[in-house]
Design a protein around this motif. Structure first.
Motif, PDB file in Angstrom:
ATOM      1  N   GLU A   1      -4.120   3.015   6.233  1.00  0.00           N
ATOM      2  CA  GLU A   1      -3.570   3.839   5.154  1.00  0.00           C
ATOM      3  C   GLU A   1      -4.213   5.229   5.166  1.00  0.00           C
ATOM      4  O   GLU A   1      -3.530   6.230   4.898  1.00  0.00           O
TER       5      GLU A   1
ATOM      6  N   HIS B   1       0.404   3.802  -3.077  1.00  0.00           N
ATOM      7  CA  HIS B   1      -0.434   4.906  -2.599  1.00  0.00           C
ATOM      8  C   HIS B   1      -0.495   6.062  -3.606  1.00  0.00           C
ATOM      9  O   HIS B   1       0.534   6.550  -4.072  1.00  0.00           O
TER      10      HIS B   1
ATOM     11  N   GLN C   1       0.827  -1.206   0.000  1.00  0.00           N
ATOM     12  CA  GLN C   1       0.000   0.000   0.000  1.00  0.00           C
ATOM     13  C   GLN C   1       0.863   1.259   0.000  1.00  0.00           C
ATOM     14  O   GLN C   1       0.525   2.243  -0.648  1.00  0.00           O
TER      15      GLN C   1
ATOM     16  N   ASN D   1      -8.927   4.906  -5.138  1.00  0.00           N
ATOM     17  CA  ASN D   1      -8.057   4.810  -3.964  1.00  0.00           C
ATOM     18  C   ASN D   1      -8.864   4.396  -2.745  1.00  0.00           C
ATOM     19  O   ASN D   1      -9.633   5.188  -2.182  1.00  0.00           O
ATOM     20  N   LYS D   2      -8.677   3.145  -2.332  1.00  0.00           N
ATOM     21  CA  LYS D   2      -9.499   2.535  -1.294  1.00  0.00           C
ATOM     22  C   LYS D   2      -9.239   3.085   0.109  1.00  0.00           C
ATOM     23  O   LYS D   2      -9.946   2.731   1.040  1.00  0.00           O
ATOM     24  N   HIS D   3      -8.262   3.949   0.269  1.00  0.00           N
ATOM     25  CA  HIS D   3      -8.006   4.531   1.589  1.00  0.00           C
ATOM     26  C   HIS D   3      -8.870   5.765   1.855  1.00  0.00           C
ATOM     27  O   HIS D   3      -8.743   6.387   2.901  1.00  0.00           O
TER      28      HIS D   3
ATOM     29  N   TYR E   1      -6.993  -0.422   4.976  1.00  0.00           N
ATOM     30  CA  TYR E   1      -7.255   0.843   4.297  1.00  0.00           C
ATOM     31  C   TYR E   1      -7.529   1.971   5.288  1.00  0.00           C
ATOM     32  O   TYR E   1      -7.227   3.132   5.009  1.00  0.00           O
TER      33      TYR E   1
END
Length: 171
Positions: free
Chosen positions: A104, A33, A29, A77-79, A101
């Protein structure tokens, strides 16, 4: 010149997030990122609206009423909690984010604050920003509790202790 300055800003942000993710053990990640920030859609907005003290997406949103770069970014962006919002017959529904996530997201918020605040960074700033913007969040209750717990812990200690806490409690 704005493009170069924007690239410096996102590279610095990405470096901070990568280092924080690595400290948490989230190597993949950290490396992956925000790669979408280098796409033409997001880079164009960043170069056009860069000021160095806040997100170009916010400025684009204030200027035209929405942000094309943000719409692109949040969908990849899964964060971001916005990635996890769905729509149903019952209305807007937040899905619970996987823990990695959320961690993150914590790293992302801390890094953004470090970049935009620079020498004025302090450990309470990410929580202050979260509290200031939280009113419009459509975030799952458990996800909300988790990120807030991390940010509160940071505000009462320091980054190294908080990373240890996150690793012991969540990872």
């Amino acid at each position: 010149m704005k493009l170069i300055n924007h690239l410096k800003t996102i590279n610095k942000h990405k470096y901070y997030v990568t280092m924080l993710c690595f400290k948490c053990g989230l190597y993949k990640q950290g490396l992956l990122h925000d790669l979408s920030k280098y796409s033409p859609t997001e880079l164009k907005t960043g170069a056009k609206y860069w000021v160095g003290t806040r997100s170009p997406n916010s400025i684009e949103r204030e200027t035209i009423g929405y942000s094309t770069a943000w719409l692109h970014h949040k969908g990849r962006n899964k964060h971001h909690w916005e990635y996890w919002v769905d729509f149903s017959r019952e209305g807007v529904v937040p899905a619970k984010m996987p823990t990695r996530y959320v961690v993150e997201m914590f790293c992302d918020r801390v890094a953004a604050t470090m970049v935009y605040r620079g020498e004025n960074f302090d450990v309470s700033a990410p929580l202050d920003y979260y509290n200031k913007t939280h009113g419009y969040y459509v975030i799952h209750q458990e996800t909300d509790a988790m990120i807030k717990d991390m940010l509160v812990h940071l505000s009462k200690s320091n980054l190294e202790e908080t990373i240890d806490y996150i690793k012991e409690t969540y990872l």
